[in-house]
Design an enzyme around this catalytic site. Structure first.
Site, PDB file in Angstrom:
ATOM      1  CB  SER A  60       9.694   5.773  14.588  1.00  0.00           C
ATOM      2  OG  SER A  60       9.492   4.422  14.489  1.00  0.00           O
ATOM      3  NE  ARG A  90      13.239   1.478  15.465  1.00  0.00           N
ATOM      4  CZ  ARG A  90      12.298   1.771  16.329  1.00  0.00           C
ATOM      5  NH1 ARG A  90      11.153   2.241  15.930  1.00  0.00           N
ATOM      6  NH2 ARG A  90      12.496   1.587  17.612  1.00  0.00           N
ATOM      7  CG  HIS A 123     -19.431  -2.955 -15.320  1.00  0.00           C
ATOM      8  ND1 HIS A 123     -18.527  -4.004 -15.428  1.00  0.00           N
ATOM      9  CD2 HIS A 123     -19.928  -2.999 -14.056  1.00  0.00           C
ATOM     10  CE1 HIS A 123     -18.483  -4.640 -14.271  1.00  0.00           C
ATOM     11  NE2 HIS A 123     -19.316  -4.071 -13.424  1.00  0.00           N
ATOM     12  CD  GLU A 143      -0.446   4.688   7.985  1.00  0.00           C
ATOM     13  OE1 GLU A 143      -1.612   5.125   7.803  1.00  0.00           O
ATOM     14  OE2 GLU A 143       0.204   4.927   9.016  1.00  0.00           O
ATOM     15  CG  ASP A 157     -21.515   8.309  -7.645  1.00  0.00           C
ATOM     16  OD1 ASP A 157     -21.386   9.490  -7.286  1.00  0.00           O
ATOM     17  OD2 ASP A 157     -22.302   7.952  -8.541  1.00  0.00           O
ATOM     18  N   GLY A 158     -18.198   5.427  -6.657  1.00  0.00           N
ATOM     19  CA  GLY A 158     -17.485   4.414  -5.878  1.00  0.00           C
ATOM     20  C   GLY A 158     -16.077   4.871  -5.523  1.00  0.00           C
ATOM     21  N   GLY A 161      -9.822  -0.958 -11.086  1.00  0.00           N
ATOM     22  CA  GLY A 161     -10.904  -1.893 -10.801  1.00  0.00           C
ATOM     23  C   GLY A 161     -11.210  -1.819  -9.322  1.00  0.00           C
TER      24      GLY A 161
END
Ligand SMILES: Cc1ncc(C[n+]2csc(CCOP(=O)(O)OP(=O)(O)O)c2C)c(N)n1
Length: 432
Positions: free
Chosen positions: A383, A356, A26, A410, A155-156, A114
């Site tokens: 939780s 948990r 690139h 997340e 931009d990406g 990337g």
């Protein structure tokens, strides 16, 4: 040619030539973003090319990892252990210059990039780690942790949702140590950003609570420099500097076009580009001595910067021996003696315990002994039991606290945790 232009064009031509030699890569992004990278790396970035792991260095992330030749050119030119022979091997199997930068492979690469947007969020994690360590260890007159995290984002990067999550949290946390330069070139693979990306980016970042500036001409080195200075001065907001650039700058037929994005310019166009930039056609891969001298000043400057830091840390060690010992341990990624002493045992029982609940117990037993174990959840702490009991919330101006509130983010949380771990000094966790 003015010395500054010579330096900028060195980055442009070297990057385009290596892409040409590899027959893939690139060229456009390095050619357009070369001026901002030059200003940042020669006037601001605090780093030691001969000791890339110096702990209090500024972190630099090339979030648009496809523009890797930009980073490799900078690393080579400023004196990292990345000789021209490695640049000639760009994109070859087992080289130190893969198509996208890889952490652990190439000295000076802070994170693997990337997948667009990831580097953006990694950088937020690095800035968080800096704030936590600064709040924990700095004492009046002893600013031992005080560095910036910079990134070049594209931009990406800004289209990907992960960057929206991370930007929102960075604004909320008022990460004034974060400075992002946006390579605003209006082009992605399929063509103009008009095809799919038309919201006002600067307004969006203002709304996130960032300090926003615009540089209208991506070749205006003074304007870029001024913008970075004022970004550094804004200590209570992350900074977003939109720099209007032109992909493939210097290429008469490809500048400003998607065709400059992801394929070599081609032999003829490379020749035309060199002519347009006033660059000698031969020899190839030439790095003018005057330009190299400017870039390589980083070696002596880096040595001096780290030297000053080391003597400050020596004095800190005398004044605050316990804290210094802890920081040493954290920097070396060592666990304290007896870290496992309070781990609970769970005897088999027919009913069993909720995983948990067991997780929360184990986490808290570890957190008592391992003080750099920090983390939280994406709005599910009650939780999934990810809070450390008796500890406060990590918030703006409460950067020494260990419970993180990632909000319902997340994807961002995952990459932010990676950034915290990459920074070093912390053992982050996250639960969903
Ligand atoms: C998450 C992710 N999706 C898709 C891609 C493939 N990809 C590489 S570059 C690119 C577009 C890049 O446009 P921009 O970020 O503006 O870079 P520029 O054209 O300015 O070099 C895409 C879609 C990727 N690298 N990561």
């Amino acid at each position: 040619m003015k010395l500054d232009d010579l330096c900028v064009n060195t980055i442009r031509v070297l990057s385009a030539e290596c892409v040409e030699k590899a027959k893939s890569g690139h060229p456009g992004m390095p050619m357009g973003a070369a001026p901002m990278a030059y200003v940042l790396w020669t006037k601001f970035l605090k780093h030691n090319p001969h000791h890339p792991a110096w702990f209090n260095r500024d972190r630099f992330v090339l979030s648009a990892g496809h523009g890797s030749m930009l980073l490799y050119s900078l690393l080579h030119l400023t004196g990292y252990d990345l000789p021209l022979s490695e640049l000639f091997n760009f994109r070859q199997w087992e080289s130190k210059t893969p198509g996208h930068p890889e952490y652990g492979l190439t000295p000076g690469v802070e994170t693997t990039t990337g997948p667009l947007g990831q580097g953006f969020a990694n950088g937020v994690g690095m800035a968080i780690a800096e704030r936590y360590l600064a709040a924990t260890f700095n004492r009046p007159g002893y600013e031992i942790i005080n560095h910036f995290t910079y990134a070049i984002v594209s931009d990406g990067d800004l289209m990907e949702g992960i960057s929206h999550e991370a930007a929102s949290l960075a604004g909320h946390l008022r990460l004034g140590n974060l400075i992002y330069l946006y390579d605003d070139n209006h082009i992605s693979i399929e063509g103009s950003t008009e095809l799919a990306f038309t919201e006002q980016r600067t307004a969006r970042f203002k709304a996130y609570g960032w300090h926003v500036q615009q540089v209208e001409d991506g070749n205006d080195l003074d304007a870029i420099e001024k913008a970075i200075v004022s970004a550094q001065k804004e200590t209570r907001k992350p900074s977003f500097i939109a720099v209007r650039t032109h992909i493939g700058y210097g290429s008469p037929n490809k500048q400003g076009k998607a065709s400059a994005h992801g394929e070599p310019l081609g032999k003829e166009e490379l020749t035309l580009t060199k002519q347009q930039l006033g660059w000698p056609l031969e020899p190839e891969f030439s790095v003018p001595d005057e330009a190299l001298k400017v870039f390589r000043a980083a070696v002596e400057q880096g040595k001096a910067e780290e030297g000053r830091w080391t003597s400050l840390f020596d004095r800190y060690r005398k004044a605050f021996p316990d804290q210094a010992k802890t920081l040493d341990q954290w920097m070396k990624r060592e666990l304290p003696e007896g870290w496992e002493a309070d781990l609970p045992a769970f005897p088999a029982d027919p009913k069993g315990a909720a995983t948990r609940a067991a997780s929360g117990n184990v986490l808290n037993a570890l957190a008592k002994r391992i003080k750099n174990l920090v983390g939280g959840s994406a709005d599910l702490a009650p939780s999934n039991q990810t809070l450390i009991k008796g500890e406060g919330d990590f918030q703006a101006e409460q950067f020494g606290s260990r419970n993180f509130r990632f909000g319902v983010r997340e994807h961002g949380m995952g990459a932010i945790l990676n950034g915290m771990a990459l920074h070093g000094g912390m053992i982050p966790y996250g639960g969903t």
